[in-house]
Structure formats: structure tokens, C-alpha cells
Design a protein around this motif. Structure first.
Motif, PDB file in Angstrom:
ATOM      1  N   LEU A 109      23.216 -14.548 -20.090  1.00 35.28           N
ATOM      2  CA  LEU A 109      22.505 -13.493 -20.799  1.00 35.28           C
ATOM      3  C   LEU A 109      23.479 -12.772 -21.712  1.00 35.28           C
ATOM      4  N   SER A 110      23.032 -12.481 -22.927  1.00 36.96           N
ATOM      5  CA  SER A 110      23.923 -11.857 -23.911  1.00 36.96           C
ATOM      6  C   SER A 110      23.765 -10.352 -23.931  1.00 36.96           C
ATOM      7  N   GLN A 111      23.102  -9.824 -24.960  1.00 34.96           N
ATOM      8  CA  GLN A 111      23.011  -8.381 -25.139  1.00 34.96           C
ATOM      9  C   GLN A 111      21.662  -7.865 -24.662  1.00 34.96           C
ATOM     10  N   GLY A 112      21.707  -6.813 -23.882  1.00 40.63           N
ATOM     11  CA  GLY A 112      20.477  -6.243 -23.367  1.00 40.63           C
ATOM     12  C   GLY A 112      20.763  -5.200 -22.308  1.00 40.63           C
ATOM     13  N   ALA A 136      10.859  -6.935 -28.560  1.00 35.48           N
ATOM     14  CA  ALA A 136      11.843  -7.148 -27.503  1.00 35.48           C
ATOM     15  C   ALA A 136      11.260  -8.129 -26.495  1.00 35.48           C
ATOM     16  N   TRP A 147      15.702  -7.900 -17.033  1.00 38.38           N
ATOM     17  CA  TRP A 147      16.579  -7.982 -18.189  1.00 38.38           C
ATOM     18  C   TRP A 147      15.748  -7.760 -19.446  1.00 38.38           C
ATOM     19  N   TYR A 149      15.948  -7.474 -23.638  1.00 33.93           N
ATOM     20  CA  TYR A 149      16.860  -7.889 -24.704  1.00 33.93           C
ATOM     21  C   TYR A 149      16.091  -8.087 -26.015  1.00 33.93           C
ATOM     22  N   GLN A 164      27.115 -17.292 -25.279  1.00 32.40           N
ATOM     23  CA  GLN A 164      26.860 -15.860 -25.401  1.00 32.40           C
ATOM     24  C   GLN A 164      27.294 -15.383 -26.778  1.00 32.40           C
ATOM     25  N   VAL A 170      22.963  -5.407 -32.920  1.00 33.61           N
ATOM     26  CA  VAL A 170      21.577  -5.087 -32.575  1.00 33.61           C
ATOM     27  C   VAL A 170      21.184  -3.833 -33.341  1.00 33.61           C
ATOM     28  N   ARG A 175      17.300  -1.267 -30.534  1.00 32.24           N
ATOM     29  CA  ARG A 175      17.872  -0.545 -29.399  1.00 32.24           C
ATOM     30  C   ARG A 175      16.904   0.520 -28.894  1.00 32.24           C
ATOM     31  N   ILE A 178      14.169  -1.243 -26.903  1.00 30.19           N
ATOM     32  CA  ILE A 178      14.679  -1.638 -25.595  1.00 30.19           C
ATOM     33  C   ILE A 178      14.798  -0.420 -24.671  1.00 30.19           C
TER      34      ILE A 178
END
Length: 238
Positions: A109-112, A136, A147, A149, A164, A170, A175, A178
Motif C-alpha cells: 500500500l502506498s499513500q493513504g 477516493a 485503508w 487512498y 510503492q 496527493v 487529501r 480522504i
């Protein structure tokens, strides 16, 4: 008048005389169980279902066991401490797990944002990966981990797997979306409401009269939960 139709398996229609030394390899048909032993690797023409390795095409089994070299190669992609999404294939007596990543939507999982809730609040469904129209995406884990993201344009190429991208910027609207989803989930779990794509989307829509920060105010959280429950009740009664 209805008639009974009987279709024999391919393995039952083999002529033994064509085999070498009258030894004919077993032919598997689609959907047939190959094995339930976890030490065998899933290869082309197979899939896993309910802990069984099954055939997705008709053919002969080519058998290969997992080796120490395979386990060593996996450390190039996954290491202790990595945050991943995967299916739990088996739970062993010593507490260790056998995890399975069927496609590129699973993996690192990357960004979140990661949330932890009571697993009993996660509603069971056929899919726990949801791309929401609000911009999202969300993964609702059966273990209670959630999660959230940014939705990527081509999920099969850019998300999950063993790659990743922590350098991609982002945007602020993403953001905020999210963050709003996170606070809506917090509002729902405070009222012990079940979490699934519809309840989360309804809460998101009902939260628009509040800013992201205001959603952390107890009165606002209760208000969003009540409005969401009303809409879910109307949906069930319609």
C-alpha cells in the motif's frame, strides 16, 4: 419433457492405450480440485477458492513445490514491516499465516490513511475493495483495518503489487476527501454502525454541511450517524 444429461469428465474419456507404458497423466477439468496443500505454487490455469487449488482450464498438472529459493526471492519485494493487503489463506497452530495476493490490486500500500476498528463492524461482502465516486478508494479489511487512498486512473497498473510510489503528490482536494471519509467512518463506529460502501457514502454525503475538522465534534458525529441511519432505513424499506 425434461431430459437428464450426463457429461463425463475428460479423465474418464481417455483411452489408456495411447499412454506411454499405459501410464496416462490425469487430466483436470475446469473447477476440479487439484490439491489443498499449501506448499504447491499456484501457476497458469489455476485459481484458489475456499482453500483449494482448482483448475481453470482442462489440462495436465505440472507440479512444483515452493522452495527456500522462492522464499528468499520474495524478500526482494516484501519485508517485515511492509503495509500490504492480502487474503489470509491459512492460519497455522503456531499463529503464523499463509497470505495470498491474487492480482495487482493486492500487495504493498502506498499513500493513504490507515484506520483500525472493531472487525465485527465490517460488513462481509463479496468485495472489500471500493472505488468511491467521491475521488477516493477504500479497502475494508475483515481484520478491522481500513485503508483509504486516492483513486488512481488505472488501478491494475499503478496500485498494489510490489511497487510503492511515495513521491507522487496527493492534491489538497484529494487529501480533504480522504480526511472527510476518515472522520465519517469515525462517526459511524462511534454509533456502532456497520461499515460498508453504502453506509460510508451516505455518511460522506450527509457530512457536507460540516467542515472536515468539525466532523470531530461529538454533536456533529452523532448528527451524521443519525442521518445516515435514516437513509439506510429508507433504503431497506423501499
Amino acid at each position: 419433457m425434461p431430459q437428464k444429461i450426463h457429461i463425463r469428465l475428460a479423465a474418464h474419456r481417455i483411452n489408456p492405450s495411447i499412454g506411454v507404458n499405459r501410464r496416462v497423466p490425469k487430466i483436470f477439468t475446469p473447477g476440479q480440485v487439484i490439491t489443498e496443500q499449501n506448499e504447491f505454487m499456484r501457476g497458469h490455469g489455476t485459481y484458489e477458492e475456499e482453500g483449494f487449488l482448482k483448475s481453470s482450464v482442462a489440462g495436465v498438472k505440472e507440479q512444483r513445490r515452493r522452495s527456500a529459493e522462492d522464499e528468499h526471492m520474495m524478500r526482494r519485494y516484501l519485508q517485515e514491516g511492509d503495509l500490504i493487503s492480502a487474503e489470509v489463506q491459512s492460519v497455522y497452530s503456531d499463529g503464523s499465516l499463509s497470505l495470498h495476493t491474487r492480482s495487482l490490486k493486492y500487495g504493498k500500500l502506498s499513500q493513504g490513511i490507515l484506520l483500525k476498528v472493531f472487525p465485527s463492524l465490517i460488513k462481509r461482502s463479496k468485495t472489500h475493495f471500493h472505488n468511491l465516486y467521491v475521488g477516493a478508494s477504500i479497502i475494508l479489511g475483515n481484520n478491522g483495518f481500513i485503508w483509504i487512498y486516492p483513486t488512481v486512473s488505472n488501478a491494475e497498473d499503478n496500485a498494489g503489487g510490489f511497487v510503492q510510489n511515495l513521491e507522487e503528490v496527493v492534491s489538497r482536494p484529494e487529501r480533504e476527501t480522504i480526511g472527510r471519509l476518515r472522520n465519517c467512518i469515525l462517526a459511524l463506529i462511534q454509533s456502532k454502525m456497520m461499515l460498508y460502501d453504502t453506509s460510508i457514502l451516505y455518511a460522506f454525503e450527509e457530512s457536507q454541511k460540516y467542515s472536515v475538522a468539525e466532523l470531530l465534534i461529538p454533536e456533529a458525529m452523532v448528527d451524521v450517524a443519525i442521518l445516515t441511519q435514516d437513509r439506510l432505513s429508507m433504503l431497506e424499506n423501499s
